[in-house]
Design a protein around this motif. Structure first.
Motif, PDB file in Angstrom:
ATOM      1  N   LEU A 151       0.834  -1.201   0.000  1.00  0.00           N
ATOM      2  CA  LEU A 151       0.000   0.000   0.000  1.00  0.00           C
ATOM      3  C   LEU A 151       0.871   1.253   0.000  1.00  0.00           C
ATOM      4  CD1 LEU A 151      -2.911  -0.799   2.506  1.00  0.00           C
ATOM      5  CD2 LEU A 151      -3.166  -0.203   0.104  1.00  0.00           C
ATOM      6  N   GLN A 152       1.910   1.235   0.824  1.00  0.00           N
ATOM      7  CA  GLN A 152       2.804   2.387   0.916  1.00  0.00           C
ATOM      8  C   GLN A 152       3.599   2.570  -0.381  1.00  0.00           C
ATOM      9  OE1 GLN A 152       3.252   4.707   3.530  1.00  0.00           O
ATOM     10  NE2 GLN A 152       4.432   5.723   1.913  1.00  0.00           N
ATOM     11  N   VAL A 153       4.122   1.474  -0.918  1.00  0.00           N
ATOM     12  CA  VAL A 153       4.963   1.550  -2.111  1.00  0.00           C
ATOM     13  C   VAL A 153       4.147   1.952  -3.337  1.00  0.00           C
ATOM     14  CG1 VAL A 153       6.354   0.186  -3.720  1.00  0.00           C
ATOM     15  CG2 VAL A 153       6.679  -0.079  -1.249  1.00  0.00           C
ATOM     16  N   TYR A 207       0.819   3.121  -3.485  1.00  0.00           N
ATOM     17  CA  TYR A 207      -0.164   4.205  -3.397  1.00  0.00           C
ATOM     18  C   TYR A 207       0.235   5.326  -2.440  1.00  0.00           C
ATOM     19  CZ  TYR A 207      -2.848   0.429  -5.523  1.00  0.00           C
ATOM     20  OH  TYR A 207      -3.266  -0.594  -6.343  1.00  0.00           O
ATOM     21  N   GLY A 208       1.350   5.159  -1.742  1.00  0.00           N
ATOM     22  CA  GLY A 208       1.805   6.201  -0.837  1.00  0.00           C
ATOM     23  C   GLY A 208       0.956   6.353   0.402  1.00  0.00           C
ATOM     24  N   ASN A 209       0.150   5.341   0.710  1.00  0.00           N
ATOM     25  CA  ASN A 209      -0.724   5.383   1.887  1.00  0.00           C
ATOM     26  C   ASN A 209      -0.781   3.985   2.483  1.00  0.00           C
ATOM     27  OD1 ASN A 209      -2.827   5.469   3.759  1.00  0.00           O
ATOM     28  ND2 ASN A 209      -4.067   6.858   2.522  1.00  0.00           N
ATOM     29  N   PRO A 210      -0.287   3.791   3.716  1.00  0.00           N
ATOM     30  CA  PRO A 210      -0.265   2.448   4.299  1.00  0.00           C
ATOM     31  C   PRO A 210      -1.624   1.977   4.837  1.00  0.00           C
ATOM     32  CG  PRO A 210       0.608   4.024   5.866  1.00  0.00           C
ATOM     33  CD  PRO A 210       0.340   4.793   4.601  1.00  0.00           C
ATOM     34  N   GLY A 211      -2.646   2.818   4.699  1.00  0.00           N
ATOM     35  CA  GLY A 211      -3.923   2.454   5.295  1.00  0.00           C
ATOM     36  C   GLY A 211      -5.012   2.044   4.330  1.00  0.00           C
ATOM     37  N   VAL A 212      -5.046   2.649   3.145  1.00  0.00           N
ATOM     38  CA  VAL A 212      -6.172   2.409   2.239  1.00  0.00           C
ATOM     39  C   VAL A 212      -5.755   2.717   0.799  1.00  0.00           C
ATOM     40  CG1 VAL A 212      -7.057   4.761   2.495  1.00  0.00           C
ATOM     41  CG2 VAL A 212      -8.624   2.912   1.854  1.00  0.00           C
ATOM     42  N   THR A 213      -6.391   2.018  -0.142  1.00  0.00           N
ATOM     43  CA  THR A 213      -6.146   2.331  -1.549  1.00  0.00           C
ATOM     44  C   THR A 213      -6.871   3.629  -1.913  1.00  0.00           C
ATOM     45  OG1 THR A 213      -8.015   0.881  -2.114  1.00  0.00           O
ATOM     46  CG2 THR A 213      -5.808  -0.051  -2.296  1.00  0.00           C
ATOM     47  N   PRO A 214      -6.342   4.400  -2.849  1.00  0.00           N
ATOM     48  CA  PRO A 214      -6.971   5.673  -3.233  1.00  0.00           C
ATOM     49  C   PRO A 214      -8.228   5.427  -4.063  1.00  0.00           C
ATOM     50  CG  PRO A 214      -5.090   5.238  -4.635  1.00  0.00           C
ATOM     51  CD  PRO A 214      -5.084   4.162  -3.584  1.00  0.00           C
ATOM     52  N   ALA A 218      -6.181  -1.617   5.161  1.00  0.00           N
ATOM     53  CA  ALA A 218      -5.290  -2.485   5.918  1.00  0.00           C
ATOM     54  C   ALA A 218      -6.094  -3.305   6.933  1.00  0.00           C
ATOM     55  CB  ALA A 218      -4.237  -1.639   6.638  1.00  0.00           C
ATOM     56  N   ASP A 219      -5.791  -4.591   6.997  1.00  0.00           N
ATOM     57  CA  ASP A 219      -6.438  -5.519   7.935  1.00  0.00           C
ATOM     58  C   ASP A 219      -7.955  -5.557   7.741  1.00  0.00           C
ATOM     59  OD1 ASP A 219      -6.347  -7.438   9.968  1.00  0.00           O
ATOM     60  OD2 ASP A 219      -6.785  -5.951  11.515  1.00  0.00           O
ATOM     61  N   MET A 220      -8.400  -5.489   6.482  1.00  0.00           N
ATOM     62  CA  MET A 220      -9.839  -5.428   6.249  1.00  0.00           C
ATOM     63  C   MET A 220     -10.539  -6.752   6.527  1.00  0.00           C
ATOM     64  SD  MET A 220     -10.373  -5.280   2.096  1.00  0.00           S
ATOM     65  CE  MET A 220     -12.073  -4.781   2.364  1.00  0.00           C
TER      66      MET A 220
END
Length: 314
Positions: A112-114, A116-123, A227-229
């Motif tokens: 997610l971080q690599v 989309y630049g967000n470790p929590g959710v897809t854009p 994350a962790d959905m």
């Protein structure tokens, strides 16, 4: 309309089927490994990596079908890791299952971080949903028509997985071998059954079904990944197959109980009940089911022990 009337509707049954589908697919996959005497704790991780892959690949190709196929392959890949760790490296299957879950959780956050630049959710740009299947005139059938109309193909696959699993387990050579391995691996090996191969095949089946379960979870409504959905749904699937004694029909009944609890929890929140208490409902039922399953296993073991003849000392 009372709170009870708001809960007991055809719409609630629609939501129950939608929520049951990923649980049922994962539980049936776990039932295959359990028939081979492997309690697959890694169902959670296989579902999670399937959910992430479905969204990331499906949105990249703008195709729900490609997303589902990718999710299945991702679940299959993680099941290969599980099989390698347990069958060839001889590690404890519980420990490997926990490791698989941690690997999936960490890998999904890292990607997610690599990506989309967000470790929590897809854009919002990385969004894809499964198409719905219309029943046409059959949608006018009271209750069932409304509940089954506009469900995804994976809901139908989940329902079909029960008779298909029964057919494979009880009417095919592989199923006979798998159940023989689960009963007594040494005796099965002495009879010429390749124990490791049979167990590996059951693990790969669980990976495929868990990947599909993750795709349904991520693509049925939200069309995105967080994350962790899975939020413990893999463990609830383990509880369902345990409660159902790894038999497809009984496992389906257990999955419906847990799915119904999840759906009712949503409806309770909508009806104005305390949201924290509502969210606890599926997990409380899971704990109760595991207690009941433990009592069942104890009775079964006791019955087998009493049926085993005591050797006579000369």
């Amino acid at each position: 309309m009372s709170a009870l009337e708001q809960i007991l509707t055809a719409g609630t049954l629609f939501v129950i089927l939608m929520k049951v589908a990923p649980l049922l697919l994962a539980a049936i996959g776990g039932a295959f490994t359990q028939q081979g005497n492997i309690l697959n704790i890694g169902l959670e991780g296989m579902m999670l990596i399937g959910a992430f892959t479905a969204i990331s690949v499906g949105s990249a190709f703008d195709s729900a079908l490609v997303g589902v196929v990718a999710a299945v392959l991702a679940g299959l890949a993680l099941s290969l890791v599980y099989a390698a760790g347990t069958l060839w490296l001889k590690a404890d299957f519980i420990v490997v299952g926990i490791g698989v879950n941690l690997l999936a959780a960490g890998l999904s956050v890292f990607l997610l971080q690599v990506l989309y630049g967000n470790p929590g959710v897809t854009p919002p740009s990385a969004s894809i949903t499964l198409p719905r299947i219309s029943l046409g005139p059959l949608a006018d059938v009271p209750v069932l028509g409304t509940a089954l109309n506009n469900q995804t193909a994976l809901v139908w696959l989940a329902l079909l997985s029960v008779p298909l699993a029964s057919l494979v387990l009880y009417r095919t050579r592989f199923g006979v071998h798998l159940r023989a391995v689960g009963e007594d691996a040494d005796a099965a090996a002495a009879a010429g059954i390749r124990v490791t191969r049979v167990k590996a095949q059951s693990i790969l089946i669980s990976g495929v079904l868990c990947g599909a379960a993750g795709a349904q979870l991520a693509m049925a409504t939200l069309g995105s990944f967080t994350a962790d959905m899975t939020s413990g749904r893999g463990f609830i699937a383990v509880a369902a197959l345990t409660f159902g004694l790894a038999r497809p029909v009984r496992t389906m009944v257990a999955a419906f109980i847990f799915g119904a609890a999840d759906a009712v929890a949503d409806q309770l929140g909508i009806a104005g009940f305390n949201s924290n208490l509502a969210l606890m409902t599926p997990y409380v039922i899971t704990i109760l089911a595991l207690v009941v399953a433990g009592i069942q296993f104890r009775r079964i073991r006791g019955a087998k022990a009493s049926a085993t003849p005591t050797p006579q000392v000369a």
